[in-house]
Design a protein around this motif. Structure first.
Motif, PDB file in Angstrom:
ATOM      1  N   ALA A   1       0.818  -1.211   0.000  1.00 34.39           N
ATOM      2  CA  ALA A   1       0.000   0.000   0.000  1.00 34.39           C
ATOM      3  C   ALA A   1       0.852   1.261   0.000  1.00 34.39           C
ATOM      4  O   ALA A   1       0.430   2.303  -0.518  1.00 34.39           O
ATOM      5  N   LEU A   2       2.062   1.178   0.565  1.00 32.35           N
ATOM      6  CA  LEU A   2       2.983   2.319   0.548  1.00 32.35           C
ATOM      7  C   LEU A   2       3.622   2.509  -0.820  1.00 32.35           C
ATOM      8  O   LEU A   2       4.284   3.515  -1.063  1.00 32.35           O
ATOM      9  N   GLY A   3       3.451   1.530  -1.697  1.00 32.63           N
ATOM     10  CA  GLY A   3       4.026   1.632  -3.028  1.00 32.63           C
ATOM     11  C   GLY A   3       5.387   0.995  -3.159  1.00 32.63           C
ATOM     12  O   GLY A   3       6.040   1.136  -4.195  1.00 32.63           O
ATOM     13  N   LEU A   4       5.837   0.270  -2.126  1.00 35.03           N
ATOM     14  CA  LEU A   4       7.117  -0.417  -2.225  1.00 35.03           C
ATOM     15  C   LEU A   4       6.947  -1.736  -2.985  1.00 35.03           C
ATOM     16  O   LEU A   4       5.863  -2.325  -2.985  1.00 35.03           O
ATOM     17  N   ARG A   5       8.036  -2.171  -3.601  1.00 34.40           N
ATOM     18  CA  ARG A   5       8.004  -3.413  -4.361  1.00 34.40           C
ATOM     19  C   ARG A   5       9.119  -4.368  -3.962  1.00 34.40           C
ATOM     20  O   ARG A   5       9.142  -5.509  -4.425  1.00 34.40           O
ATOM     21  N   LEU A   6      10.043  -3.911  -3.096  1.00 36.89           N
ATOM     22  CA  LEU A   6      11.208  -4.713  -2.757  1.00 36.89           C
ATOM     23  C   LEU A   6      11.313  -4.911  -1.247  1.00 36.89           C
ATOM     24  O   LEU A   6      10.969  -4.019  -0.471  1.00 36.89           O
ATOM     25  N   VAL A   7      11.812  -6.094  -0.852  1.00 38.25           N
ATOM     26  CA  VAL A   7      11.992  -6.401   0.560  1.00 38.25           C
ATOM     27  C   VAL A   7      13.322  -7.109   0.768  1.00 38.25           C
ATOM     28  O   VAL A   7      13.922  -7.649  -0.164  1.00 38.25           O
ATOM     29  N   GLU A   8      13.762  -7.090   2.026  1.00 37.29           N
ATOM     30  CA  GLU A   8      14.905  -7.881   2.462  1.00 37.29           C
ATOM     31  C   GLU A   8      14.390  -8.926   3.451  1.00 37.29           C
ATOM     32  O   GLU A   8      13.686  -8.576   4.410  1.00 37.29           O
ATOM     33  N   ILE A   9      14.741 -10.192   3.205  1.00 40.22           N
ATOM     34  CA  ILE A   9      14.244 -11.273   4.048  1.00 40.22           C
ATOM     35  C   ILE A   9      15.370 -12.249   4.363  1.00 40.22           C
ATOM     36  O   ILE A   9      16.375 -12.311   3.661  1.00 40.22           O
ATOM     37  N   GLY A  10      15.171 -13.028   5.416  1.00 36.02           N
ATOM     38  CA  GLY A  10      16.077 -14.121   5.696  1.00 36.02           C
ATOM     39  C   GLY A  10      15.907 -15.199   4.652  1.00 36.02           C
ATOM     40  O   GLY A  10      14.804 -15.405   4.126  1.00 36.02           O
ATOM     41  N   ALA A  11      16.974 -15.892   4.333  1.00 37.86           N
ATOM     42  CA  ALA A  11      16.899 -16.945   3.332  1.00 37.86           C
ATOM     43  C   ALA A  11      15.977 -18.053   3.825  1.00 37.86           C
ATOM     44  O   ALA A  11      16.236 -18.649   4.870  1.00 37.86           O
ATOM     45  N   PRO A  12      14.905 -18.339   3.101  1.00 33.52           N
ATOM     46  CA  PRO A  12      14.019 -19.420   3.526  1.00 33.52           C
ATOM     47  C   PRO A  12      14.673 -20.782   3.308  1.00 33.52           C
ATOM     48  O   PRO A  12      15.605 -20.919   2.508  1.00 33.52           O
ATOM     49  N   ALA A  13      14.189 -21.778   4.024  1.00 37.37           N
ATOM     50  CA  ALA A  13      14.654 -23.141   3.799  1.00 37.37           C
ATOM     51  C   ALA A  13      14.333 -23.544   2.368  1.00 37.37           C
ATOM     52  O   ALA A  13      13.350 -23.069   1.784  1.00 37.37           O
ATOM     53  N   PRO A  14      15.146 -24.418   1.782  1.00 36.21           N
ATOM     54  CA  PRO A  14      14.910 -24.804   0.381  1.00 36.21           C
ATOM     55  C   PRO A  14      13.475 -25.221   0.097  1.00 36.21           C
ATOM     56  O   PRO A  14      12.919 -24.866  -0.951  1.00 36.21           O
ATOM     57  N   ALA A  15      12.866 -25.929   1.023  1.00 34.62           N
ATOM     58  CA  ALA A  15      11.495 -26.396   0.801  1.00 34.62           C
ATOM     59  C   ALA A  15      10.474 -25.266   0.827  1.00 34.62           C
ATOM     60  O   ALA A  15       9.347 -25.440   0.343  1.00 34.62           O
ATOM     61  N   ASP A  16      10.880 -24.103   1.368  1.00 38.88           N
ATOM     62  CA  ASP A  16       9.944 -22.986   1.524  1.00 38.88           C
ATOM     63  C   ASP A  16      10.156 -21.878   0.499  1.00 38.88           C
ATOM     64  O   ASP A  16       9.422 -20.889   0.500  1.00 38.88           O
ATOM     65  N   VAL A  17      11.148 -22.027  -0.356  1.00 40.70           N
ATOM     66  CA  VAL A  17      11.485 -20.945  -1.284  1.00 40.70           C
ATOM     67  C   VAL A  17      10.328 -20.624  -2.226  1.00 40.70           C
ATOM     68  O   VAL A  17       9.953 -19.460  -2.412  1.00 40.70           O
ATOM     69  N   SER A  18       9.754 -21.640  -2.832  1.00 45.72           N
ATOM     70  CA  SER A  18       8.685 -21.414  -3.805  1.00 45.72           C
ATOM     71  C   SER A  18       7.484 -20.729  -3.154  1.00 45.72           C
ATOM     72  O   SER A  18       6.922 -19.776  -3.703  1.00 45.72           O
ATOM     73  N   ALA A  19       7.095 -21.212  -1.967  1.00 48.72           N
ATOM     74  CA  ALA A  19       5.957 -20.613  -1.265  1.00 48.72           C
ATOM     75  C   ALA A  19       6.255 -19.175  -0.868  1.00 48.72           C
ATOM     76  O   ALA A  19       5.373 -18.310  -0.926  1.00 48.72           O
ATOM     77  N   THR A  20       7.492 -18.897  -0.463  1.00 53.22           N
ATOM     78  CA  THR A  20       7.874 -17.535  -0.102  1.00 53.22           C
ATOM     79  C   THR A  20       7.788 -16.610  -1.304  1.00 53.22           C
ATOM     80  O   THR A  20       7.256 -15.492  -1.211  1.00 53.22           O
TER      81      THR A  20
END
Length: 259
Positions: free
Chosen positions: A25-44
């Protein structure tokens, strides 16, 4: 020059869907996140995409004291590629490990990053990158095109007495591949990181110097707050919104929407 504004999700103290919705809603499109586990990458990746977001920076591990540091770094590199991020953010401490060996291992990490089309961004932390002089020394010794600096605008004051972020940036400028936007009241080892624009960091000059070098980002808001404060979710969200408003009011980032 259009700058890429990002936000570390921990600025909110959480990373649920309400946070992603607020950033969108603020108009941002980019984030910084912790690396998800390999099994969670697609869902993330899919979860971020539902809100029009993607990862610009993935936080990974780089324990240079360990002989298998490259393999320990690999999951974050692979997650970054899958998420469409170009940078893996790491905090690196040499400790008792001989510097020659640290540099050798970081070059090997850089080789892996380069194979994946990534950059490694070393945080503004002791004992390799606490200030501009250390950054320059470390980067010169590593001498790898895929290994650079994450310049944190407040950590300079936190880890160095009477330091000026702009003066330190000038020394590190050639190697900066990402930036953490975090304000400070300037205290040495003082956890006082207010809303952007309320502290002492000279953001207009910072953006000017980096822009002259051709750097467009990511500029990632990392809003760690003030020691002892007790903010609820709405107040944390307001700090993010106020920080975005400050950057836009000074013409430092696009007003709306982010590219």
């Amino acid at each position: 020059m259009s700058c890429q504004l990002s936000c570390n999700l921990y600025s909110y103290g959480a990373a649920d869907d309400s946070v992603l919705s607020h950033l969108s809603a603020l108009g941002l499109r980019l984030v910084e996140i912790g690396a998800p586990a390999p099994a969670d990458v697609s869902a993330t990746r899919d979860r971020l995409a539902r809100f029009g977001l993607r990862a610009a920076t993935v936080m990974g591990h780089c324990p240079v004291a360990e002989a298998d540091v490259v393999e320990r770094f690999r999951p974050a590199a692979e997650a970054a590629v899958a998420l469409g991020a170009g940078i893996v953010f790491v905090s690196v401490q040499a400790g008792e490990t001989p510097l020659a060996l640290v540099y050798e291992r970081l070059r090997a990490v850089g080789d892996l990053a380069a194979e994946h089309g990534l950059h490694v961004a070393m945080e503004t932390h002791p004992d390799l990158c606490a200030n501009g002089a250390q950054m320059a020394q470390t980067m010169t010794a590593i001498d790898h095109s895929a290994v650079g600096i994450n310049f944190d605008t407040a950590n300079i004051s936190y880890y160095n007495q009477d330091a000026d972020a702009i003066a330190e940036l000038r020394q590190a400028l050639p190697w900066v591949v990402s930036v953490h936007l975090k304000d400070t009241m300037g205290g040495f080892h003082e956890h006082n990181f207010p809303t952007l624009g309320q502290g002492i960091v000279d953001y207009p000059t910072l953006f000017e110097l980096l822009g002259e070098r051709g750097f467009v980002g990511p500029y990632t808001m990392e809003l760690e707050g003030v020691a002892g404060e007790q903010l609820n979710a709405a107040q944390r969200a307001q700090r993010v919104a106020d920080s975005v408003a400050y950057l836009r009011s000074r013409g430092l980032v696009p007003r709306w929407p982010e590219a």
